[in-house]
Scaffold this motif. Structure first.
Motif, PDB file in Angstrom:
ATOM      1  N   SER A  37       9.722  -2.979   0.377  1.00 35.23           N
ATOM      2  CA  SER A  37      11.178  -3.182   0.420  1.00 35.23           C
ATOM      3  C   SER A  37      11.917  -2.038  -0.252  1.00 35.23           C
ATOM      4  O   SER A  37      13.017  -1.672   0.135  1.00 35.23           O
ATOM      5  CB  SER A  37      11.573  -4.473  -0.305  1.00 35.23           C
ATOM      6  OG  SER A  37      11.064  -5.584   0.342  1.00 35.23           O
ATOM      7  N   ARG A  38      11.306  -1.492  -1.303  1.00 39.50           N
ATOM      8  CA  ARG A  38      11.976  -0.431  -2.046  1.00 39.50           C
ATOM      9  C   ARG A  38      11.589   0.951  -1.534  1.00 39.50           C
ATOM     10  O   ARG A  38      12.419   1.844  -1.425  1.00 39.50           O
ATOM     11  CB  ARG A  38      11.617  -0.551  -3.535  1.00 39.50           C
ATOM     12  CG  ARG A  38      12.057  -1.875  -4.144  1.00 39.50           C
ATOM     13  CD  ARG A  38      11.771  -1.930  -5.629  1.00 39.50           C
ATOM     14  NE  ARG A  38      12.405  -0.813  -6.312  1.00 39.50           N
ATOM     15  CZ  ARG A  38      12.335  -0.616  -7.621  1.00 39.50           C
ATOM     16  NH1 ARG A  38      11.674  -1.449  -8.381  1.00 39.50           N
ATOM     17  NH2 ARG A  38      12.934   0.423  -8.171  1.00 39.50           N
TER      18      ARG A  38
ATOM     19  N   GLN B 196      18.088   0.415  -7.814  1.00 40.87           N
ATOM     20  CA  GLN B 196      17.366  -0.705  -7.189  1.00 40.87           C
ATOM     21  C   GLN B 196      16.907  -1.714  -8.227  1.00 40.87           C
ATOM     22  O   GLN B 196      17.197  -2.905  -8.130  1.00 40.87           O
ATOM     23  CB  GLN B 196      16.125  -0.184  -6.443  1.00 40.87           C
ATOM     24  CG  GLN B 196      16.391   0.467  -5.107  1.00 40.87           C
ATOM     25  CD  GLN B 196      15.087   0.839  -4.413  1.00 40.87           C
ATOM     26  OE1 GLN B 196      14.051   0.998  -5.055  1.00 40.87           O
ATOM     27  NE2 GLN B 196      15.145   0.978  -3.100  1.00 40.87           N
TER      28      GLN B 196
ATOM     29  N   GLY C 219      12.779 -15.142  -4.826  1.00 41.63           N
ATOM     30  CA  GLY C 219      13.307 -14.785  -6.130  1.00 41.63           C
ATOM     31  C   GLY C 219      12.584 -13.559  -6.685  1.00 41.63           C
ATOM     32  O   GLY C 219      11.564 -13.124  -6.144  1.00 41.63           O
ATOM     33  N   TYR C 220      13.137 -13.011  -7.794  1.00 39.80           N
ATOM     34  CA  TYR C 220      12.630 -11.758  -8.354  1.00 39.80           C
ATOM     35  C   TYR C 220      11.131 -11.806  -8.663  1.00 39.80           C
ATOM     36  O   TYR C 220      10.380 -10.916  -8.270  1.00 39.80           O
ATOM     37  CB  TYR C 220      13.414 -11.418  -9.618  1.00 39.80           C
ATOM     38  CG  TYR C 220      12.900 -10.209 -10.346  1.00 39.80           C
ATOM     39  CD1 TYR C 220      13.105  -8.931  -9.832  1.00 39.80           C
ATOM     40  CD2 TYR C 220      12.191 -10.332 -11.529  1.00 39.80           C
ATOM     41  CE1 TYR C 220      12.617  -7.816 -10.483  1.00 39.80           C
ATOM     42  CE2 TYR C 220      11.716  -9.221 -12.202  1.00 39.80           C
ATOM     43  CZ  TYR C 220      11.935  -7.968 -11.672  1.00 39.80           C
ATOM     44  OH  TYR C 220      11.439  -6.865 -12.324  1.00 39.80           O
ATOM     45  N   PHE C 221      10.700 -12.858  -9.348  1.00 36.75           N
ATOM     46  CA  PHE C 221       9.281 -12.930  -9.718  1.00 36.75           C
ATOM     47  C   PHE C 221       8.410 -13.439  -8.571  1.00 36.75           C
ATOM     48  O   PHE C 221       7.184 -13.315  -8.609  1.00 36.75           O
ATOM     49  CB  PHE C 221       9.074 -13.839 -10.936  1.00 36.75           C
ATOM     50  CG  PHE C 221       9.447 -13.192 -12.240  1.00 36.75           C
ATOM     51  CD1 PHE C 221       8.897 -11.968 -12.594  1.00 36.75           C
ATOM     52  CD2 PHE C 221      10.347 -13.794 -13.096  1.00 36.75           C
ATOM     53  CE1 PHE C 221       9.229 -11.364 -13.799  1.00 36.75           C
ATOM     54  CE2 PHE C 221      10.691 -13.196 -14.300  1.00 36.75           C
ATOM     55  CZ  PHE C 221      10.135 -11.986 -14.645  1.00 36.75           C
ATOM     56  N   LYS C 222       9.028 -14.063  -7.547  1.00 34.39           N
ATOM     57  CA  LYS C 222       8.261 -14.673  -6.469  1.00 34.39           C
ATOM     58  C   LYS C 222       7.780 -13.657  -5.446  1.00 34.39           C
ATOM     59  O   LYS C 222       6.770 -13.855  -4.781  1.00 34.39           O
ATOM     60  CB  LYS C 222       9.132 -15.728  -5.759  1.00 34.39           C
ATOM     61  CG  LYS C 222       9.478 -16.908  -6.622  1.00 34.39           C
ATOM     62  CD  LYS C 222       8.677 -18.145  -6.228  1.00 34.39           C
ATOM     63  CE  LYS C 222       8.889 -19.272  -7.217  1.00 34.39           C
ATOM     64  NZ  LYS C 222      10.205 -19.878  -7.108  1.00 34.39           N
ATOM     65  N   ARG C 223       8.559 -12.571  -5.253  1.00 35.65           N
ATOM     66  CA  ARG C 223       8.206 -11.587  -4.236  1.00 35.65           C
ATOM     67  C   ARG C 223       6.900 -10.895  -4.612  1.00 35.65           C
ATOM     68  O   ARG C 223       6.814 -10.267  -5.675  1.00 35.65           O
ATOM     69  CB  ARG C 223       9.327 -10.553  -4.152  1.00 35.65           C
ATOM     70  CG  ARG C 223       9.095  -9.417  -3.181  1.00 35.65           C
ATOM     71  CD  ARG C 223       9.468  -9.805  -1.791  1.00 35.65           C
ATOM     72  NE  ARG C 223       9.521  -8.663  -0.895  1.00 35.65           N
ATOM     73  CZ  ARG C 223       9.663  -8.778   0.409  1.00 35.65           C
ATOM     74  NH1 ARG C 223       9.778  -9.968   0.966  1.00 35.65           N
ATOM     75  NH2 ARG C 223       9.709  -7.724   1.175  1.00 35.65           N
ATOM     76  N   PRO C 224       5.851 -10.984  -3.754  1.00 36.21           N
ATOM     77  CA  PRO C 224       4.591 -10.322  -4.098  1.00 36.21           C
ATOM     78  C   PRO C 224       4.811  -8.819  -4.233  1.00 36.21           C
ATOM     79  O   PRO C 224       5.585  -8.234  -3.469  1.00 36.21           O
ATOM     80  CB  PRO C 224       3.691 -10.650  -2.910  1.00 36.21           C
ATOM     81  CG  PRO C 224       4.335 -11.781  -2.199  1.00 36.21           C
ATOM     82  CD  PRO C 224       5.802 -11.663  -2.457  1.00 36.21           C
ATOM     83  N   LEU C 225       4.089  -8.195  -5.175  1.00 38.04           N
ATOM     84  CA  LEU C 225       4.311  -6.778  -5.452  1.00 38.04           C
ATOM     85  C   LEU C 225       4.163  -5.859  -4.229  1.00 38.04           C
ATOM     86  O   LEU C 225       4.987  -4.984  -4.036  1.00 38.04           O
ATOM     87  CB  LEU C 225       3.407  -6.322  -6.597  1.00 38.04           C
ATOM     88  CG  LEU C 225       3.951  -6.657  -7.998  1.00 38.04           C
ATOM     89  CD1 LEU C 225       2.933  -6.320  -9.066  1.00 38.04           C
ATOM     90  CD2 LEU C 225       5.253  -5.898  -8.271  1.00 38.04           C
TER      91      LEU C 225
ATOM     92  N   LEU D   7       7.253  -6.135  -2.192  1.00 37.57           N
ATOM     93  CA  LEU D   7       8.385  -5.583  -2.931  1.00 37.57           C
ATOM     94  C   LEU D   7       8.324  -4.054  -2.887  1.00 37.57           C
ATOM     95  O   LEU D   7       9.344  -3.386  -2.729  1.00 37.57           O
ATOM     96  CB  LEU D   7       8.356  -6.068  -4.385  1.00 37.57           C
ATOM     97  CG  LEU D   7       9.548  -5.630  -5.245  1.00 37.57           C
ATOM     98  CD1 LEU D   7      10.861  -6.100  -4.642  1.00 37.57           C
ATOM     99  CD2 LEU D   7       9.419  -6.148  -6.668  1.00 37.57           C
ATOM    100  N   PHE D   8       7.107  -3.524  -3.009  1.00 37.66           N
ATOM    101  CA  PHE D   8       6.929  -2.073  -2.925  1.00 37.66           C
ATOM    102  C   PHE D   8       7.520  -1.534  -1.629  1.00 37.66           C
ATOM    103  O   PHE D   8       8.301  -0.593  -1.627  1.00 37.66           O
ATOM    104  CB  PHE D   8       5.432  -1.726  -3.019  1.00 37.66           C
ATOM    105  CG  PHE D   8       5.150  -0.258  -2.827  1.00 37.66           C
ATOM    106  CD1 PHE D   8       5.306   0.624  -3.883  1.00 37.66           C
ATOM    107  CD2 PHE D   8       4.744   0.237  -1.594  1.00 37.66           C
ATOM    108  CE1 PHE D   8       5.062   1.981  -3.709  1.00 37.66           C
ATOM    109  CE2 PHE D   8       4.504   1.586  -1.414  1.00 37.66           C
ATOM    110  CZ  PHE D   8       4.660   2.461  -2.477  1.00 37.66           C
TER     111      PHE D   8
ATOM    112  N   GLU E  21      17.118 -16.771 -12.364  1.00 38.83           N
ATOM    113  CA  GLU E  21      15.684 -16.649 -12.100  1.00 38.83           C
ATOM    114  C   GLU E  21      14.966 -15.946 -13.236  1.00 38.83           C
ATOM    115  O   GLU E  21      13.762 -16.103 -13.423  1.00 38.83           O
ATOM    116  CB  GLU E  21      15.455 -15.839 -10.812  1.00 38.83           C
ATOM    117  CG  GLU E  21      15.927 -16.510  -9.552  1.00 38.83           C
ATOM    118  CD  GLU E  21      15.948 -15.553  -8.373  1.00 38.83           C
ATOM    119  OE1 GLU E  21      16.403 -15.957  -7.310  1.00 38.83           O
ATOM    120  OE2 GLU E  21      15.512 -14.392  -8.517  1.00 38.83           O
TER     121      GLU E  21
ATOM    122  N   MET F  12       5.380  -1.091 -10.711  1.00 43.69           N
ATOM    123  CA  MET F  12       6.167  -0.695  -9.536  1.00 43.69           C
ATOM    124  C   MET F  12       6.606   0.766  -9.651  1.00 43.69           C
ATOM    125  O   MET F  12       6.548   1.521  -8.678  1.00 43.69           O
ATOM    126  CB  MET F  12       7.382  -1.620  -9.425  1.00 43.69           C
ATOM    127  CG  MET F  12       8.232  -1.455  -8.196  1.00 43.69           C
ATOM    128  SD  MET F  12       7.346  -1.646  -6.648  1.00 43.69           S
ATOM    129  CE  MET F  12       6.895  -3.366  -6.753  1.00 43.69           C
TER     130      MET F  12
END
Lengths: 452, 452
Positions: free
Chosen positions: A284-285, B333, A272-278, A281-282, B346, B362
């Motif tokens: 991924s983007r 994004q 989920g949005y808040f679950k993905r460690p930063l 996530l960095f 979420e 981010m």
């Protein structure tokens, strides 16, 4: 939510022992709500396990089964195998295999010998199906009966099987080799005369799926035929398991999330949005943004190559963002529509020509109307016919290209067995930037020669 | 698909009478497949009705119920009311009301008096629920029992009720005022002792939804609690109807399609890709493109205002597409991720600060890394430190803005009860174009003053 905060506060100040009232409040919740409260509480994995033990009985097992796989994994890795056994044994077979695949090898090796023999065989059977296939998503806890049983006997059997089956509303009738002969709904069973045998009332035209079918295609089958469950079979029509509608809803949500991520150029992830460690996530983007940054340098190169033209008429540069922006938007529109139509099965790679004709026409209609609007905007402000024509014609030509590229690229990707959603959104927009700017200057140079 | 082509060919050359073999082939299909074959056949509405009549019996009614509402409407408007009655009477109450709302008033007035009294009352009851709410999506054909009935009597009752109910797997227990006292699954009923009364075994903590809940929220409830059906109640907890899981799958697909359309700046529409008539599709797309075209003229205006700076250093213009493109992508994004997280529940509007912190961080991380990459690209090629710094710093500042705008705008829209998906994709990209170009020139002018 309020309860989650309370749990967090209490867990923080009183160690792992929650007061009776909080535990009672939790006990009264639906397992899905207990799982949600625990996940948002911010408690450590070992605290979570302790709270589950205090809740006790079957409800804590159901709540554990509803936790995210990441939370389940953390609990399993933080606690003794013996302690976790009851939670793991209670899970649905497909979820249990996913969890055991996720945990550290030594944790897995500690708990496997404790699991009952029958369930262990089940785990081994499910272990080898590739992720994302029907085999990996199915449960082996389905209701099954032989064909010569009577309706009355079948009802009695269902009474006995019910506690251990994920659903008894679809009953599967197999022969001695477990080949699927037919299915029967509990509803039809109840409505039938007690003395009839099942082979007289079962449906023999069974909608089933092969074990290697992609799970999103299984979801489409369940959605199309309004099923509560679909049987999964091997090449010899032997029944391997079933996939139930509640799992299909989860598959659909995950599949749609992935499409949304691809469309917005994010490397897909499950959490989920808040679950993905930063940090993750960095990446991924960042990955896609970096690729698109270098692609967009194509636009810069094309402009540098045309700097002589810009020096002649600086105003040319002013309208570039409008042309590329509008055409990128049109390309995103057609790409997203085709990606969605592919996902819903409305369009297939075989429809290439039909899509081409449709989008050629649509591109012309949009290009001409928007091109005229752009022409008048330029002409009214600058009274510069040459600039007006350049902007208008470039918009038409680029929009036509963008619209066709956006609509047809997903079909090509689908044909190549890649995810069509890859093309929509930022990718199309960036490619169209370069193509649009290039066309823009070609048209400007051409018109400058003709009109002078 | 092959069958559909055959039907089309045969229907074309032989009037409306299909040969026996084709009709037999159709009869052997699942109603969903018959509907699909008929829809892709290209037959006229009156031909479709004729084919359905030749298929005959209950299967043709089920196939009619599976047709798209547009096709149903065309059939109803092309054929005598008396002829269509059996098809309309067989439909599920909620679908029937949708169809009757869609057809011409005179067609509706012709068929309404023919419909049986009980069903007509049903139609009137469902008529007034607003589209998109639980009330409009529910069916009134649910299984219901009083609380003092024994298990054996209940099973007998279910046998009788089964043919007319959409599902008998969830049984609703109500008092004499139809207030919902509890529910019971058929599974639990089967597993219980015959002499017990229902009030002893029913679940009294019922998950129900109010009739004015948005249908996508109902879908979320069913998905969260893995339900097969959810009861819909009024303010006094009186049972009005139920929503079943197969309807919820359709709601989820429609909802996701709408989000995809909004994200790609297409005015949402219900029909499939090939079904939407071109003129309507043109407007769905043109409207947004025209709005965005005028918004993007902001970028032009900003560049015109800064034409003196461009004259000083034309190379400044070359890097504008890269800066705006990359930042538009980053904004898309973050917007898409938050839109999706909102849709899945979420994230809520209350998480504003948490999202802000996360995306600030981010944006900084992405802005610094991508800004450095851009700086080196410019510096390596042009050896122009001023240009390099301008591009790099502008990229950082714009990306930070884009990322925050993209993530927070959907939350603001949600708070204002607008659809968050409106902001993602092209809208963000176009706004970011203008903001980015403006920042770019401000930074260029600032650096030119400082570095000279």
């Amino acid at each position: 939510m309020i309860l989650a905060l309370e749990i967090e506060r209490l867990a923080d100040c009183s160690g792992t022992q929650l007061p009776r009232t909080t535990i009672d409040a939790l006990k009264n919740l639906h397992p899905s709500d207990i799982a949600e409260a625990l996940e948002t509480s911010g408690c450590s994995p070992s605290q979570l396990v302790e709270i589950l033990f205090q809740i006790g009985n079957h409800k804590s097992c159901d709540a554990f089964a509803q936790l995210d796989i990441e939370t389940q994994q953390a609990c399993l890795e933080a606690t003794h195998a013996q302690t976790m056994l009851r939670f793991v044994e209670n899970m649905e077979p497909d979820d249990r295999v996913d969890l055991l695949k996720a945990v550290d090898e030594d944790v897995r090796e500690a708990i496997m010998p404790l699991i009952a023999q029958a369930e262990r065989n089940d785990i081994r059977r499910l272990w080898n199906y590739a992720e994302g296939t029907a085999g990996a998503a199915m449960t082996t806890e389905y209701a099954v009966l032989p064909q010569h049983v009577t309706v009355a006997e079948a009802l009695e059997q269902m009474r006995l099987q019910a506690p251990n089956k994920e659903t008894i509303y679809t009953i599967h009738i197999t022969d001695s080799q477990r080949r699927l002969l037919g299915i029967l709904s509990l509803r039809d069973l109840i409505m039938s005369k007690p003395r009839i045998t099942l082979d007289a009332i079962m449906q023999t035209r069974v909608i089933s799926v092969p074990h290697d079918m992609a799970e999103e295609d299984v979801a489409a089958v369940i959605a199309k035929y309004d099923l509560l469950a679909v049987p999964v079979v091997d090449g010899d029509n032997r029944l391997l398991g079933i996939i139930t509608v509640d799992d299909v809803i989860d598959i659909m949500e995950a599949e749609n999330t992935e499409d949304f991520q691809r469309i917005s150029a994010v490397v897909p992830f499950d959490e989920g949005y808040f679950k993905r460690p930063l940090p993750q996530l960095f990446w991924s983007r960042f990955l896609w943004l970096a690729v698109l940054l270098f692609t967009s340098l194509l636009s810069t190169t094309i402009m540098e190559m045309n700097s002589a033209v810009i020096h002649q008429m600086v105003a040319l540069a002013f309208f570039i963002p409008m042309v590329t922006g509008t055409c990128g938007n049109a390309g995103t529109q057609s790409a997203t529509m085709v990606v969605r139509a592919l996902a819903l099965g409305e369009v297939g790679p075989g429809d290439f020509l039909r899509v081409f004709r449709r989008e050629l026409f649509m591109g012309l209609a949009l290009g001409i109307t928007l091109g005229l609007m752009a022409y008048f905007r330029v002409y009214l402000q600058d009274q510069n016919m040459l600039l007006g024509w350049t902007v208008g014609v470039a918009l038409l030509a680029t929009l036509l290209t963008a619209n066709l590229t956006g609509a047809l690229m997903p079909l090509v990707l689908k044909k190549l067995r890649l995810d069509p959603a890859l093309t929509a959104g930022p990718f199309i927009a960036t490619v169209i930037d370069a193509v649009g700017i290039s066309l823009y200057f070609q048209i400007a140079i051409l018109l400058m020669t003709v009109m002078k």
